[in-house]
Design an enzyme around this catalytic site. Structure first.
Site, PDB file in Angstrom:
ATOM      1  N   ARG A  29      25.694  34.596  33.042  1.00  0.00           N
ATOM      2  CA  ARG A  29      24.563  34.846  32.149  1.00  0.00           C
ATOM      3  C   ARG A  29      23.354  34.009  32.567  1.00  0.00           C
ATOM      4  O   ARG A  29      22.351  34.525  33.025  1.00  0.00           O
ATOM      5  CB  ARG A  29      24.953  34.528  30.691  1.00  0.00           C
ATOM      6  CG  ARG A  29      23.946  35.050  29.643  1.00  0.00           C
ATOM      7  CD  ARG A  29      22.729  34.168  29.422  1.00  0.00           C
ATOM      8  NE  ARG A  29      23.065  32.828  28.965  1.00  0.00           N
ATOM      9  CZ  ARG A  29      22.160  31.871  28.790  1.00  0.00           C
ATOM     10  NH1 ARG A  29      20.876  32.099  29.045  1.00  0.00           N
ATOM     11  NH2 ARG A  29      22.529  30.660  28.404  1.00  0.00           N
ATOM     12  N   ASP A  30      23.443  32.705  32.431  1.00  0.00           N
ATOM     13  CA  ASP A  30      22.301  31.838  32.692  1.00  0.00           C
ATOM     14  C   ASP A  30      21.910  31.851  34.163  1.00  0.00           C
ATOM     15  O   ASP A  30      20.747  31.622  34.499  1.00  0.00           O
ATOM     16  CB  ASP A  30      22.641  30.410  32.241  1.00  0.00           C
ATOM     17  CG  ASP A  30      21.404  29.529  32.142  1.00  0.00           C
ATOM     18  OD1 ASP A  30      20.302  30.068  32.006  1.00  0.00           O
ATOM     19  OD2 ASP A  30      21.556  28.293  32.191  1.00  0.00           O
ATOM     20  N   HIS A 221      24.493  20.596  28.690  1.00  0.00           N
ATOM     21  CA  HIS A 221      24.072  21.680  29.585  1.00  0.00           C
ATOM     22  C   HIS A 221      22.969  21.096  30.469  1.00  0.00           C
ATOM     23  O   HIS A 221      21.805  21.021  30.065  1.00  0.00           O
ATOM     24  CB  HIS A 221      23.553  22.846  28.744  1.00  0.00           C
ATOM     25  CG  HIS A 221      23.147  24.042  29.534  1.00  0.00           C
ATOM     26  ND1 HIS A 221      23.803  25.249  29.449  1.00  0.00           N
ATOM     27  CD2 HIS A 221      22.147  24.247  30.419  1.00  0.00           C
ATOM     28  CE1 HIS A 221      23.214  26.139  30.231  1.00  0.00           C
ATOM     29  NE2 HIS A 221      22.197  25.547  30.841  1.00  0.00           N
ATOM     30  N   HIS A 223      20.683  20.477  34.004  1.00  0.00           N
ATOM     31  CA  HIS A 223      20.097  21.068  35.207  1.00  0.00           C
ATOM     32  C   HIS A 223      19.889  19.981  36.251  1.00  0.00           C
ATOM     33  O   HIS A 223      19.651  18.821  35.913  1.00  0.00           O
ATOM     34  CB  HIS A 223      18.773  21.753  34.872  1.00  0.00           C
ATOM     35  CG  HIS A 223      18.944  23.064  34.167  1.00  0.00           C
ATOM     36  ND1 HIS A 223      18.070  24.113  34.308  1.00  0.00           N
ATOM     37  CD2 HIS A 223      19.901  23.508  33.322  1.00  0.00           C
ATOM     38  CE1 HIS A 223      18.470  25.140  33.571  1.00  0.00           C
ATOM     39  NE2 HIS A 223      19.585  24.784  32.959  1.00  0.00           N
ATOM     40  N   CYS A 254      15.547  28.573  34.144  1.00  0.00           N
ATOM     41  CA  CYS A 254      15.012  29.091  32.880  1.00  0.00           C
ATOM     42  C   CYS A 254      13.739  29.859  33.182  1.00  0.00           C
ATOM     43  O   CYS A 254      12.801  29.306  33.758  1.00  0.00           O
ATOM     44  CB  CYS A 254      14.713  27.967  31.900  1.00  0.00           C
ATOM     45  SG  CYS A 254      13.953  28.541  30.354  1.00  0.00           S
ATOM     46  N   ASN A 263      21.387  25.197  37.361  1.00  0.00           N
ATOM     47  CA  ASN A 263      22.282  24.391  36.537  1.00  0.00           C
ATOM     48  C   ASN A 263      23.141  23.470  37.397  1.00  0.00           C
ATOM     49  O   ASN A 263      23.222  23.613  38.616  1.00  0.00           O
ATOM     50  CB  ASN A 263      23.228  25.317  35.759  1.00  0.00           C
ATOM     51  CG  ASN A 263      22.519  26.134  34.722  1.00  0.00           C
ATOM     52  OD1 ASN A 263      22.096  25.620  33.701  1.00  0.00           O
ATOM     53  ND2 ASN A 263      22.389  27.429  34.976  1.00  0.00           N
TER      54      ASN A 263
END
Length: 323
Positions: A29-30, A221, A223, A254, A263
């Site tokens: 997803r991300d 979460h 990065h 993002c 990430n």
């Protein structure tokens, strides 16, 4: 006071680390939402299959955000049908509002993820809502999802810093986090959206939250924009955090955070954890295979350092075998 002193002692060295850490995979997803080209649904399913084969049990596979905003994930329903249900594996998806929740329920989703920004400017850019409006909508969506039998996870982005406002007030982070936990989410994932966090800052943020929120309800979460993701993860680990989001090969970023690199790479995190005796249930060699699948599908080298080191060693071994 005793609890606070215990946390200080736990963070005073590398002793007292947890025996087990849950890795929450966000690559499908991300990661994929930031790719310029859209992968066919069957290729996304192939990547998810590779992650499952490596032993991953918590995988965020897609998003029920409007396809107009994230066209790369417009096939959410089709993808969930294709991957089906897996024993012992939880598939989750981003669910921004009631409309997204309706789609998610029809698709048979088991776990929904809501998201909010800790920065007013980022919130406006990301979802065109103030923080207060976003919290109200998140409460409504969470309540409806819980009534429908879904578990709900929360994301709070720009916790360490905002691309538009710079430093974010820790007190604001605490206030929003408490509101989301009170709404009924089972876990809150704290996001260093632009990868500006440093270990001391991570210690301050997590410690402030631990005054009000049980550590088992927190996840990180991170990065790796400035190369500090693993260092920040280690600080979180020392403070008792046992869930970390990560993305295969370091995919991701993002779309509303200019300059935000990928990430924390799943294989880098797992390598560090296993090297410290912390178990994850993930097979590192098979995780490299999943990284190879991701590279093949994306069509370029990924940023994960362990992945590239492992692939380099395999290439050297192959050359030796040919000579």
């Amino acid at each position: 006071m005793a609890d606070r002193e215990e946390r200080k002692l736990r963070g005073a060295g590398l002793g007292g680390l947890p025996e087990w850490v849950d890795v929450y995979e966000v690559g499908p997803r991300d990661g994929l939402q930031n790719e310029l080209r859209t992968l066919p649904t069957r290729d996304k399913a192939r990547l998810i299959e590779a992650l499952i084969a490596a032993g991953e049990k918590r995988i965020e596979v897609t998003s029920f955000v409007s396809p107009k905003w994230i066209p790369q994930l417009a096939d959410a329903e089709e993808l969930l049908r294709l991957v089906g249900r897996r024993e012992g594996v939880t598939f989750s998806a981003l669910v921004p509002n009631m409309k997204g929740l309706s789609r998610a329920k029809e698709a048979g989703l088991e776990e929904a993820a809501i998201f909010i920004s800790a920065s007013e400017a980022h919130s406006k850019k990301n979802i065109n809502k103030s923080i207060a409006e976003a919290v109200a909508e998140a409460r409504q969506t969470t309540e409806a999802a819980l009534k429908a039998g879904l578990r709900v996870r929360g994301y709070l982005s720009t916790v360490w810093g905002c691309p538009y406002e710079g430093k974010v007030d820790v007190a604001r982070v605490v206030e929003i986090s408490r509101a989301l936990v009170d709404a009924g989410i089972y876990q809150l994932s704290l996001g260093d959206t632009i990868g500006v966090g440093t270990p001391r800052q991570t210690e301050a943020i997590v410690s402030a939250l631990l005054e009000y929120i049980p550590v088992e309800k927190l996840a990180l979460h991170l990065h790796d924009t400035r190369g500090t993701a693993l260092a920040n993860a280690l600080v979180g680990l020392q403070l008792g955090v046992t869930t970390f989001d990560a993305s295969i090969g370091g995919l991701g970023g993002c779309p509303y955070a200019p300059g935000a690199a990928g990430n924390l790479a799943t294989e880098d995190l797992v390598y560090m954890l296993h090297g410290m005796g912390v178990q994850t249930g993930i097979d590192l060699d098979k995780l490299v295979e999943a990284g190879m699948v991701a590279q093949e599908l994306i069509g370029r080298k990924l940023a994960g350092k362990f992945l590239q080191a492992a692939l380099g060693e395999r290439e050297k071994a192959a050359r030796r075998a040919r000579t």
